[in-house]
Design a protein around this motif. Structure first.
Motif, PDB file in Angstrom:
ATOM      1  N   UNK A   1      38.390  47.909  37.847  1.00 24.32           N
ATOM      2  CA  UNK A   1      37.050  47.460  38.224  1.00 24.32           C
ATOM      3  C   UNK A   1      36.666  46.256  37.372  1.00 24.32           C
ATOM      4  N   UNK A   2      36.441  45.105  38.015  1.00 25.66           N
ATOM      5  CA  UNK A   2      36.068  43.902  37.279  1.00 25.66           C
ATOM      6  C   UNK A   2      34.646  43.964  36.752  1.00 25.66           C
TER       7      UNK A   2
ATOM      8  N   UNK B   1      41.620  36.747  33.521  1.00 20.04           N
ATOM      9  CA  UNK B   1      42.383  35.895  34.426  1.00 20.04           C
ATOM     10  C   UNK B   1      41.495  35.081  35.371  1.00 20.04           C
ATOM     11  N   UNK B   2      40.190  35.016  35.094  1.00 13.25           N
ATOM     12  CA  UNK B   2      39.330  34.156  35.885  1.00 13.25           C
ATOM     13  C   UNK B   2      39.792  32.712  35.727  1.00 13.25           C
ATOM     14  N   UNK B   3      39.950  32.011  36.824  1.00 11.96           N
ATOM     15  CA  UNK B   3      40.399  30.612  36.891  1.00 11.96           C
ATOM     16  C   UNK B   3      41.867  30.454  36.520  1.00 11.96           C
TER      17      UNK B   3
ATOM     18  N   UNK C   1      34.781  35.739  24.834  1.00  9.09           N
ATOM     19  CA  UNK C   1      36.109  35.323  25.273  1.00  9.09           C
ATOM     20  C   UNK C   1      36.278  35.391  26.790  1.00  9.09           C
ATOM     21  N   UNK C   2      35.239  35.807  27.502  1.00  7.38           N
ATOM     22  CA  UNK C   2      35.314  35.781  28.956  1.00  7.38           C
ATOM     23  C   UNK C   2      35.213  34.347  29.442  1.00  7.38           C
TER      24      UNK C   2
ATOM     25  N   UNK D   1      40.627  35.747  40.728  1.00  5.89           N
ATOM     26  CA  UNK D   1      41.876  36.500  40.810  1.00  5.89           C
ATOM     27  C   UNK D   1      41.689  37.830  41.530  1.00  5.89           C
ATOM     28  N   UNK D   2      42.790  38.393  41.989  1.00  2.00           N
ATOM     29  CA  UNK D   2      42.733  39.709  42.623  1.00  2.00           C
ATOM     30  C   UNK D   2      42.329  40.770  41.618  1.00  2.00           C
ATOM     31  N   UNK D   3      42.857  40.667  40.412  1.00  2.00           N
ATOM     32  CA  UNK D   3      42.473  41.541  39.302  1.00  2.00           C
ATOM     33  C   UNK D   3      42.195  40.639  38.105  1.00  2.00           C
ATOM     34  N   UNK D   4      41.058  40.860  37.484  1.00  2.75           N
ATOM     35  CA  UNK D   4      40.609  39.898  36.472  1.00  2.75           C
ATOM     36  C   UNK D   4      40.954  40.298  35.044  1.00  2.75           C
ATOM     37  N   UNK D   5      40.628  41.521  34.621  1.00  2.00           N
ATOM     38  CA  UNK D   5      40.753  41.886  33.211  1.00  2.00           C
ATOM     39  C   UNK D   5      41.995  42.748  32.970  1.00  2.00           C
ATOM     40  N   UNK D   6      42.736  42.397  31.935  1.00  2.00           N
ATOM     41  CA  UNK D   6      43.932  43.153  31.560  1.00  2.00           C
ATOM     42  C   UNK D   6      43.868  43.510  30.084  1.00  2.00           C
ATOM     43  N   UNK D   7      44.462  44.643  29.754  1.00  2.00           N
ATOM     44  CA  UNK D   7      44.670  45.038  28.362  1.00  2.00           C
ATOM     45  C   UNK D   7      46.158  44.974  28.075  1.00  2.00           C
TER      46      UNK D   7
END
Length: 238
Positions: free
Chosen positions: A130-131, A61-63, A181-182, A103-109
């Motif tokens: 943890x990002x 969710x970066x950007x 993909x980041x 973002x407040x939280x970046x990575x999601x599964x």
């Protein structure tokens, strides 16, 4: 069971979780905390009849929410903003500029579930706490078929699925640097490969091309009328 009934049952069963229904498609998403990820998945299989997990993917969710494209209609047609170094458009070793919203939280599964017996689909989602080192639990003990899906998410996003029996890269080279993909991975890549005739071997070198701009799919209004008006006004001035 209707979509509304499923959403209501999910809200009753998973108190404190987020249940979102995207209308008019009727897509249901259950978002849980990372600590509840495994327990929720097991309950969805055993209590709700989601016997199959058809995919597990990662999300960066970066950007997210930022836009470098100007889609407003003007007398000069459409314009776009390509200044700065937004996500993906910078060289290796550089970082996105302030235009990329942190973002407040970046990575999601995200797990996509299917219930054949109830003819229902469900999206199960969680954010890694943890990002710097995104870790979530592996779903392989619940749905063994997600083994390769989790390896793909690890390979492309760097999300670590704790408890996975064989978590290693599956699409890129074993010595690959970074996670392609980041959003902070350059679209031009890190290195390029060529054969060196003098050294008689393949060599890796920094990429020799400039960063490129990824063009998003943007739905715009018809600007022909505004453009024609602007051209007419310019002719009258002359």
């Amino acid at each position: 069971m209707s979509t509304a009934n499923l959403a209501e049952r999910l809200r009753e069963r998973f108190a404190g979780a987020s249940v979102v229904v995207a209308e008019p498609r009727g897509e249901v998403t259950l978002e849980v905390a990372a600590a509840d990820w495994i327990g929720a998945a097991r309950a969805l299989r055993d209590e709700f009849g989601f016997e199959q997990c058809v995919d597990v993917s990662g999300v960066d969710y970066l950007s997210f929410g930022s836009d470098e494209w100007d889609t407003d209609v003007s007398s000069e047609g459409f314009s776009r903003g390509v200044e700065g170094k937004s996500a993906g458009r910078f060289r290796w070793g550089e970082s996105p500029n302030a235009a990329s919203i942190a973002p407040e939280r970046r990575f999601a599964a995200v797990a996509h579930l299917l219930s054949c017996q109830h003819n229902q689909r469900l999206r199960l989602k969680t954010f890694a706490p943890n990002d710097d080192l995104p870790v979530v639990g592996s779903l392989t003990a619940i749905w063994p078929g997600v083994n390769w899906f989790e390896r793909e998410a690890f390979d492309l996003y760097g999300i670590v699925f704790e408890g996975h029996p064989d978590l290693r890269r599956i699409l890129t080279d074993y010595g690959f640097v970074g996670y392609p993909f980041r959003k902070d991975f350059p679209l031009i890549g890190n290195v390029e490969v060529r054969y060196d005739a003098d050294k008689r071997r393949v060599v890796y070198e920094p990429v020799s091309i400039d960063p490129r701009v990824g063009v998003p799919r943007v739905i715009r209004d018809d600007a022909r009328y505004q453009t024609a008006q602007g051209e007419r006004a310019q002719r009258e001035v002359k």
